[in-house]
Design an enzyme around this catalytic site. Sequence first.
Site, short mmCIF file in Angstrom:
data_model
loop_
_atom_site.label_atom_id
_atom_site.label_comp_id
_atom_site.label_asym_id
_atom_site.label_seq_id
_atom_site.Cartn_x
_atom_site.Cartn_y
_atom_site.Cartn_z
N CYS A 113 -12.69 -16.49 78.47
CA CYS A 113 -13.36 -17.25 77.41
C CYS A 113 -13.07 -18.74 77.47
O CYS A 113 -13.82 -19.55 76.93
CB CYS A 113 -12.95 -16.69 76.04
SG CYS A 113 -13.43 -14.98 75.87
N HIS A 263 -16.11 -22.01 71.26
CA HIS A 263 -16.35 -20.70 71.87
C HIS A 263 -16.84 -19.74 70.79
O HIS A 263 -16.49 -19.88 69.62
CB HIS A 263 -15.04 -20.19 72.50
CG HIS A 263 -15.13 -18.79 72.99
ND1 HIS A 263 -16.12 -18.39 73.85
CD2 HIS A 263 -14.38 -17.68 72.73
CE1 HIS A 263 -15.97 -17.10 74.10
NE2 HIS A 263 -14.92 -16.65 73.43
N ASN A 293 -21.00 -12.67 72.23
CA ASN A 293 -19.99 -13.41 73.00
C ASN A 293 -20.37 -13.36 74.48
O ASN A 293 -20.28 -12.31 75.11
CB ASN A 293 -18.62 -12.78 72.76
CG ASN A 293 -17.49 -13.52 73.47
OD1 ASN A 293 -17.74 -14.42 74.26
ND2 ASN A 293 -16.26 -13.13 73.17
O1 UT7 Z 1 -13.72 -13.95 73.29
C1 UT7 Z 1 -12.65 -13.11 73.58
C2 UT7 Z 1 -11.74 -13.05 72.47
N1 UT7 Z 1 -12.05 -11.97 71.59
C3 UT7 Z 1 -11.87 -12.15 70.30
O2 UT7 Z 1 -11.54 -13.20 69.87
C4 UT7 Z 1 -12.04 -10.94 69.40
C5 UT7 Z 1 -11.02 -11.01 68.31
N2 UT7 Z 1 -11.02 -9.85 67.45
C6 UT7 Z 1 -12.03 -9.61 66.58
O3 UT7 Z 1 -13.00 -10.37 66.51
C7 UT7 Z 1 -11.89 -8.43 65.66
O4 UT7 Z 1 -10.61 -7.90 65.76
C8 UT7 Z 1 -12.95 -7.32 65.92
C9 UT7 Z 1 -14.33 -7.81 65.51
C10 UT7 Z 1 -12.95 -6.95 67.38
C11 UT7 Z 1 -12.62 -6.06 65.10
O5 UT7 Z 1 -12.55 -6.38 63.73
P1 UT7 Z 1 -11.34 -5.84 62.85
O6 UT7 Z 1 -11.60 -6.27 61.48
O7 UT7 Z 1 -10.06 -6.32 63.49
O8 UT7 Z 1 -11.52 -4.29 62.96
P2 UT7 Z 1 -10.51 -3.18 63.49
O9 UT7 Z 1 -10.35 -3.29 64.97
O10 UT7 Z 1 -9.28 -3.23 62.66
O11 UT7 Z 1 -11.30 -1.87 63.15
C12 UT7 Z 1 -11.55 -1.49 61.81
C13 UT7 Z 1 -12.26 -0.16 61.81
C14 UT7 Z 1 -11.52 0.89 62.64
O12 UT7 Z 1 -11.68 2.13 61.98
P3 UT7 Z 1 -10.51 2.70 61.06
O13 UT7 Z 1 -9.31 2.83 61.96
O14 UT7 Z 1 -10.31 1.72 59.97
O15 UT7 Z 1 -11.06 4.02 60.62
C15 UT7 Z 1 -12.30 0.95 63.92
O16 UT7 Z 1 -12.22 2.18 64.56
O17 UT7 Z 1 -13.55 -0.30 62.42
C16 UT7 Z 1 -13.70 0.67 63.46
N3 UT7 Z 1 -14.57 0.10 64.49
C17 UT7 Z 1 -15.90 0.14 64.41
N4 UT7 Z 1 -16.73 0.66 63.50
C18 UT7 Z 1 -18.05 0.52 63.71
C19 UT7 Z 1 -14.21 -0.56 65.61
N5 UT7 Z 1 -15.31 -0.94 66.28
C20 UT7 Z 1 -16.36 -0.52 65.56
C21 UT7 Z 1 -17.76 -0.63 65.72
N6 UT7 Z 1 -18.55 -0.10 64.78
N7 UT7 Z 1 -18.31 -1.25 66.78
#
Ligand code: UT7
Length: 336
Positions: A113, A263, A293
């Site tokens: 990135c 980014h 992204n």
């Molecule tokens: O450019 C490269 C750098 N990358 C980044 O900067 C990404 C940084 N991270 C993020 O942007 C966020 O962490 C995400 C958008 C990837 C995820 O958001 P979050 O608020 O941290 O969600 P989470 O990973 O804690 O997941 C919350 C819930 C989980 O379910 P439970 O355990 O609460 O039941 C996941 O399993 O959301 C679930 N989940 C989804 N649900 C629907 C994870 N991915 C998905 C999905 N659709 N695609």
Amino acid sequence: MLRSRILSTGMYVPTKRVTNEDLSKIMDTSDEWIRQRTGIEQRFWVDGGEATSDLALKASELAIQRAGVEKSQIEMIILATLSPDHEFPGTACFLQKKLGIPGIPSLDVRQQCTGFIYSLSIADQFIRNGAYKNILVVGAEVHSKGLEMSDHGRDVTVLFGDGAGAVVLGAVDVKDPEKESHILSTHLHADGTFAEELWTPAPGTGNSEFRVGAKELEEGLHWPKMNGKTVFMHAVKRMPEALEEGLKANQLCVSDIDLFVFHQANLRINDMIAKQFEIPEHKVFNTIQKYANTTAATIPIGLDEAVRAGKLKKGMLVASAAFGSGFTWGSAIYRF
Ligand code: UT7
């Protein structure tokens, strides 16, 4: 003084538009979840054939044409990607072949990135020291061919789009640095302690007997893995640090900057940075809603879109910052 200047921009995204709704038909996700957590509404993915260098070619041709230089005047190619055409040689070599400009150096940058900021910085050094006059700097990705299209991969798959952005960096004799367009400074960082927080383990010699064998495929090591929360936490710390560093190095304050082209990993990350620095909304140019992204391509795509939207004009002071896999992070301050 000898400095580098962004002479032009170009971008290209493939034609297949994939909405959040489309993804919800192939994995357990929803438009609501994706929009709320990331700001992403859609992305563009290649429809079969195109490779990263094909996307890079289209963006590069536009940038070269708009720079008003002939292809033969390009003296170096720097291409950032984490989704190369092949493991080796570098994708910059495939781009070079397609551009038909053999002989000049062509370099791949693997800083994910932050790849475009690293590439810009490398190009800037070559121009400042008088080695080259015109350098093509490209960020390009075809993520869609390497994403796990299943419930298991949903946390990563929904985030990424395909696309390419390019700039031509040219040498200029800057007499009035307060007014004339040029790169003021670039600031680069990395911390490999976190290399495994966002990575694709295979193919690679860090695995078992084979770079990719039955075991690796069975374990799904060829799919990208991300610890989203850790990445997020570091992004909202490191991007502001890099931005601050860039501003300080040039004795600038936030209000001096006309446009912030960050980014595009998550709209929430950029909103948090804007809030922290009290940057008015109209000064932050985001494209994640449309393109998701595109990793190394987000910043040059942002620049090109901003130009075409009339938001970025010659002479404006711009700040860019990025954070991603590695971890890597950095910033660039430039008068466009
Ligand atoms: O450019 C490269 C750098 N990358 C980044 O900067 C990404 C940084 N991270 C993020 O942007 C966020 O962490 C995400 C958008 C990837 C995820 O958001 P979050 O608020 O941290 O969600 P989470 O990973 O804690 O997941 C919350 C819930 C989980 O379910 P439970 O355990 O609460 O039941 C996941 O399993 O959301 C679930 N989940 C989804 N649900 C629907 C994870 N991915 C998905 C999905 N659709 N695609």
